[in-house]
Design an enzyme around this catalytic site. Structure first.
Site, short mmCIF file in Angstrom:
data_model
loop_
_atom_site.label_atom_id
_atom_site.label_comp_id
_atom_site.label_asym_id
_atom_site.label_seq_id
_atom_site.Cartn_x
_atom_site.Cartn_y
_atom_site.Cartn_z
N ASN A 13 148.89 126.92 13.67
CA ASN A 13 150.15 127.58 13.05
C ASN A 13 150.13 129.14 14.35
O ASN A 13 149.08 130.05 14.10
CB ASN A 13 149.78 128.16 11.71
N GLU A 14 151.06 128.91 14.97
CA GLU A 14 151.22 130.04 15.68
C GLU A 14 151.33 131.36 15.46
O GLU A 14 151.94 131.60 14.30
CB GLU A 14 152.13 129.33 17.41
#
Ligand code: F6R
Length: 410
Positions: free
Chosen positions: A168-169
């Site tokens: 989850n950037e």
């Protein structure tokens, strides 16, 4: 759960962590910390076994959890820890990615854990990097499988330098589910050595979402080493923001960050403990604090005033030292004594106030230079003096950090 990891603040110590919004424990060594985390997981597995229940684990890959897996494998071999009631869901996988590829998370998990314990193959779930179609339906089904298994009892996490958990950037939504995602440049650069170049690192991945992760009943995030220090501070002390997805864990009520000393080094209570509570002033701490103040106020040490110290949580240091005037001169002298024209030590001289010992007069010295020319650019004068003064000097050039290395004798 391991007592050490769920340890609560001792009474009166609460103020130490007043800048922190996530419970964390700091350990001198990641080996010891990893053993405690493995112990917590093993206890959970055994408790569930005792009750005839399944134990659902969310698992991470990367360098951070390796020692936890090593310890779990050891417990399986030596203490009979069984994984027969364990169901696992991995956080992520590169996309596209073949299972046999040594850089796949599929390969990693089997290599480090699944091949060495008695988990049932049908209980292992890793996002499929070979998926050809209908990614959306696949991801929805992945989340549903977790829910159907009863939800994650325990989620193990690492943290990326971008602040990612899973993949989850930055920009990931609080309510995001499992999905495909484009990897951040920093994440790809960090993976580049394993892939022998950034161009070989996949641009995409499949990751569990933030919402999937935060539904876990218990979350433990591991962070080792200085490279994680800045992002750990942001996640623990900063605002909750999609720019640092790990900061979302501030809203999870049963999360512990397990840190080594280096990863914790930017936390306020570690870096500038005088801002957090009253403390015992050791000489190294005094030096650190005065240097910090001088840098912060952009004033030379000799110009720091009583007010400067009082305004920055150092009034009790002044009480101990008398006044800013005395403390300034003392610290100035301490720093003065780190400067010398005899970097290898001055033979036959009193060395009590010198930075280097007088004896042995001729020393064998090694200079580490990250890149050829760093030695000359950053310490050419010192280098020259060392040779002039008859020491045996070697330089170790670390050309690319860890791949090529050679030494030259001057
Ligand atoms: C891996 C994962 C990532 C890593 C993170 C830290 O499954 O989800 O979030 O945990 O990139 O990687 P290491 O541990 O290699 O520093």
């Amino acid at each position: 759960m391991s007592k050490q990891l769920i340890k609560h603040q001792a009474p009166g110590k609460f103020e130490d962590t007043r800048f922190e919004k996530i419970h964390n424990e700091i350990f001198k060594s990641s080996d010891h910390a990893s053993k405690l985390v493995a112990e917590e997981i093993a206890t959970l597995i055994r408790n569930k076994q005792g009750k005839g229940e399944k134990c659902v684990l969310g698992l991470a890959t990367g360098s951070s959890p390796i020692k936890v897996y090593e310890e779990l494998v050891r417990m399986h071999r030596e203490e009979g820890l069984s994984f027969s009631n364990v169901i696992t869901f991995n956080l992520d996988e590169y996309y596209p990615m073949n299972k046999e590829n040594m850089n796949s998370y599929h390969y990693f998990m089997h290599d480090h854990l699944f091949n060495h314990v008695d988990i049932k193959p049908e209980n292992v779930h890793i996002p499929d990097g070979t998926l050809k179609e209908d990614m959306n339906a696949y991801c929805i089904a992945y989340d549903k499988m977790i829910d159907d298994a009863g939800g994650l009892d325990f989620q193990l996490l690492g943290i990326g330098r971008t602040g990612h958990i899973g993949f989850n950037e930055p920009g990931s939504h609080y309510n995001s589910g499992t999905r495909s995602i484009t990897l951040d440049y920093v994440t790809r650069a960090d993976a580049a050595p394993a892939f022998l170049g950034i161009n070989n690192v996949p641009r995409k991945a499949i990751t569990m979402g933030i919402s999937t992760i935060r539904k876990a009943k218990r979350i433990v995030l591991l962070a080792w080493g200085i490279n994680k220090a800045a992002v750990i501070k942001k996640a623990i002390e900063g605002p909750v923001t999609s720019q640092i997805p790990s900061s979302y864990l501030q809203r999870h009520s049963n999360t512990t960050f397990v840190l080594d000393t280096e990863a914790s080094s930017e936390l306020t209570r570690v870096k500038t403990p005088w801002l957090v509570s009253s403390l015992e002033w050791t000489e190294p701490l005094k030096r650190k604090a005065v240097l910090w103040l001088s840098e912060k106020l952009e004033k030379s040490i000799l110009k720091l005033t009583d007010k400067d110290y009082n305004d920055n949580g150092m009034s009790n240091l002044l009480v101990e030292e008398g006044a800013a005037y005395n403390l300034n001169i003392k610290m100035f002298n301490v720093l003065q004594h780190t400067i010398t024209g005899w970097p290898g030590g001055k033979p036959n001289a009193d060395d009590t106030k010198r930075p280097e010992r007088a004896e042995p007069a001729k020393k064998r010295i090694i200079i580490f230079s990250p890149h050829p020319d760093d030695d000359v650019i950053s310490m050419g004068g010192t280098f020259d003096r060392l040779i002039e003064q008859g020491h045996e000097v070697h330089v170790a050039y670390q050309t690319s950090g860890n791949h090529k290395k050679f030494t030259a004798k001057k």
